[in-house]
Design a protein around this motif. Sequence first.
Motif, short mmCIF file in Angstrom:
data_model
loop_
_atom_site.label_atom_id
_atom_site.label_comp_id
_atom_site.label_asym_id
_atom_site.label_seq_id
_atom_site.Cartn_x
_atom_site.Cartn_y
_atom_site.Cartn_z
N GLY A 1 7.30 17.47 3.13
CA GLY A 1 6.52 16.76 4.39
C GLY A 1 4.84 16.51 4.08
N GLU A 2 4.30 15.83 5.12
CA GLU A 2 2.91 15.30 4.79
C GLU A 2 2.04 15.59 6.01
N GLU A 3 0.74 16.22 5.61
CA GLU A 3 -0.17 16.68 6.84
C GLU A 3 -0.09 15.62 7.62
N SER A 4 0.42 14.26 7.40
CA SER A 4 0.01 13.06 8.51
C SER A 4 0.98 12.96 9.43
N PHE A 5 1.52 14.41 10.08
CA PHE A 5 2.54 14.12 10.97
C PHE A 5 3.93 13.72 10.62
N PHE B 1 -10.57 14.58 -0.90
CA PHE B 1 -10.85 13.04 -0.45
C PHE B 1 -9.89 12.19 -1.01
N ARG B 2 -9.63 11.10 -0.15
CA ARG B 2 -9.01 9.99 -0.76
C ARG B 2 -9.33 8.72 0.33
N LEU B 3 -8.89 7.57 -0.27
CA LEU B 3 -9.08 6.51 0.59
C LEU B 3 -7.63 5.98 1.12
N SER B 4 -7.38 5.90 2.38
CA SER B 4 -6.33 5.19 2.65
C SER B 4 -5.59 4.20 2.06
N GLY B 5 -4.22 4.19 2.11
CA GLY B 5 -3.65 2.66 1.53
C GLY B 5 -2.79 2.10 2.64
N THR B 6 -3.16 2.26 4.00
CA THR B 6 -2.60 1.68 4.88
C THR B 6 -3.51 1.15 5.83
N GLY B 7 -4.52 0.89 5.70
CA GLY B 7 -5.48 0.27 6.76
C GLY B 7 -5.57 -1.28 6.55
N VAL C 1 5.65 -4.97 6.49
CA VAL C 1 6.99 -5.04 5.91
C VAL C 1 7.07 -3.84 4.93
N LYS C 2 8.13 -3.09 5.28
CA LYS C 2 8.60 -2.13 4.25
C LYS C 2 9.76 -2.42 3.69
N PHE C 3 10.24 -1.93 2.76
CA PHE C 3 11.39 -2.06 2.03
C PHE C 3 12.13 -0.94 1.18
N ALA D 1 4.51 -1.65 11.35
CA ALA D 1 2.92 -1.41 10.57
C ALA D 1 2.99 0.33 10.78
N SER D 2 4.07 0.78 11.17
CA SER D 2 4.15 2.49 11.55
C SER D 2 3.22 2.65 12.77
N HIS D 3 2.01 3.34 12.36
CA HIS D 3 1.38 3.89 13.50
C HIS D 3 0.02 3.16 13.90
N GLY E 1 1.07 -1.16 0.09
CA GLY E 1 0.05 0.00 -0.07
C GLY E 1 0.83 1.24 -0.18
N THR E 2 0.31 2.22 0.66
CA THR E 2 1.07 3.72 0.64
C THR E 2 2.51 3.32 1.14
N SER E 3 2.92 2.46 2.04
CA SER E 3 3.95 2.19 2.84
C SER E 3 4.31 0.95 3.36
N LEU F 1 -11.73 6.46 4.91
CA LEU F 1 -12.20 7.52 3.97
C LEU F 1 -11.32 8.82 4.59
N ARG F 2 -10.48 9.46 3.96
CA ARG F 2 -9.85 10.91 4.64
C ARG F 2 -10.40 11.95 3.98
N VAL F 3 -10.97 12.88 4.81
CA VAL F 3 -11.29 14.20 4.07
C VAL F 3 -10.49 15.27 4.75
C1 VG1 Z 1 -0.95 7.47 5.64
C2 VG1 Z 1 -0.83 8.94 5.46
C3 VG1 Z 1 0.53 9.06 4.51
C4 VG1 Z 1 2.09 8.53 5.06
C5 VG1 Z 1 1.66 6.97 5.26
C6 VG1 Z 1 2.60 6.36 5.96
O1 VG1 Z 1 -1.32 6.72 4.57
O2 VG1 Z 1 -1.91 9.38 5.04
O3 VG1 Z 1 0.84 10.40 4.55
O4 VG1 Z 1 2.74 8.56 4.04
O5 VG1 Z 1 0.37 6.83 5.98
O6 VG1 Z 1 3.06 6.58 7.09
P1 VG1 Z 1 -2.62 6.76 4.17
O7 VG1 Z 1 -2.68 5.88 2.52
O8 VG1 Z 1 -3.25 5.65 5.14
O9 VG1 Z 1 -3.31 7.73 3.82
V1 VG1 Z 1 3.72 5.74 8.16
O10 VG1 Z 1 4.36 6.65 9.51
O11 VG1 Z 1 2.54 4.65 8.32
O12 VG1 Z 1 4.74 4.83 7.26
#
Ligand code: VG1
Length: 545
Positions: A364-368, A485-491, A126-128, A113-115, A17-19, A497-499
């Motif tokens: 940077g990203e809004e997601s901290f 609007f977008r759908l998360s790629g880390t769940g 797993v991230k690589f 799995a990060s946060h 996914g995103t990460s 849904l992110r607004v």
């Molecule tokens: C979320 C954040 C994104 C960030 C990603 C990985 O992704 O929105 O900005 O890069 O997590 O962060 P998503 O697809 O759920 O919106 V981390 O700290 O989880 O590696």
Amino acid sequence: MNIRYIATHPFSDQKPGTSGLRKKVRIFQQPHYLENFVQCIFDTLPEPAQEDILIIGGDGRYHNRQAIQTILKMAVANGFRHILIGWHGLISTPAMSAQIRKYRALCGIILSASHNPGGPDGDFGVKFNMANGGPAPEKLTHAVYEATCAIQEYRLLECDDIDLDTLGEIQINEARIEIIDTVTNYADFMEHLFDFDAIRALFKSGRFHMLFDAMHAVTGPYAKELLQRRLGAAADTLLNAIPEEDFGGGHPDPNLVHAHKLVERLFGANAPDFGAASDGDGDRNMILGRHLFVTPSDSLAVMAANIHHLPGYRSGLAGVARSMPTSQAVDRVAEALGVECYETPTGWKFFGNLLDAHKITLCGEESFGNGSDHIREKDGLWAVLFWLNLIALRHQPVRKIMHEHWRRFGRHYYSRHDYEEVDSAAAESLMTHLRDQLENLPGRRFGDYQLRSCDDFCYTDPIDNSISEHQGLRFLFEDGSRIVFRLSGTGTRGATLRVYLERYEPDPEKHELDTQKTLNPLIQIAENLARIQHFTARENPSVIT
Ligand code: VG1
Ligand code: CO
């Protein structure tokens, strides 16, 4: 060498996914699941040469140690001759990026799995990361995914588990395994970027008190070394500084909701001057002043406006970048400084090319998440040190720094509303419903807001011209306000849904308004456009940051 070739069958759900790849721990514990994915990473990379280094480490969550043992045995069986592993199995994501660059490694594998929460019922991932220290680009993650759809066999060395808790070298057949101290390495690195003397003097003055919440996750040991041992912060500065497999049962996401104990201290009586937190794998950060929350988007803008004061960045900014949903606060700073501001899709992998080509210094990203060209990941403790250095140099509290910034550039009120674990099909329907309206909406009036344009964000990488489509639906209003609007790629369950909501306010008289109240008209417009309640069956967001 006793290498076993183990027959397996593809799993259909190993699309990163995103990460990286994130799933429930129990999914990763299925026989062959982790092994398949890791073998596909190795199969996608070039064959390792004698001198190629692989680095392995994780955020310490449940299953971390076991996964490291498995990956180590697979790496040796796949031809790696030099493998570095974090002491106790721990390496934060930013420290991994720094280690890859320091040792000129071929790649790194981060178990995190990060946060997301951990523990037996939590998440694993797993991230690589590649030789530049950054997350694998989409081209590679796609190739890995394709490999996972066809895999028939993986390789595993038969040997005993190794001791992860003793620094030093071990030889397994022809392979040299080193357990390394990434905490010392990372802290040494930070000393080159920031003015440690100035920060030490700040703590020594006795007039500055901070709290740092490691959220029982990986940054505890790093924060202890940096803030306490090297910078002299008081013993009661650190909260939850011992990494735990289940993050103390919490959700290691440094935001107003999940780090609420820290937030309460900063907003309470006798609040400290400065508060900060980081996430599971240490790449995110939250910055708080006394009775003040600094949005990550604002933090990025403040960094951009001040970076040239810091020792590691005396030559100033080459350019900046932000992910598309991140507020446009940094755009105004870039404009004033006359440097380029790039808008990228969500996820740190999109900053890599810009950083490697020296087009940007800061992103940077809004997601901290904030970071710079010092590595190729966002970096939680780096951001904390940045702010400490800034406070020390300017002799001003966070509130004063923010107010001066807003007076100069205007304030971007900003908030993200998340609807977590909603039905996946319903979330897709909502996005389709929005997409279907894109053509007809521009020019339409919604109360005080006139829609200027809207689109489905598509990014062309300026360096390699690769194209990433469908990166979020954005609605831009005439006054600069935005809804995305977008759908998360880390769940790991259902869809999220992110607004994202943003409103620009130039008038200094209006820089102390309540964020949710001032965004309320836009919140209503978002509901009108997307029919969120109808599609998600939720009356309110699950998390507001
Ligand atoms: C979320 C954040 C994104 C960030 C990603 C990985 O992704 O929105 O900005 O890069 O997590 O962060 P998503 O697809 O759920 O919106 V981390 O700290 O989880 O590696
Ligand atoms: Co993270």
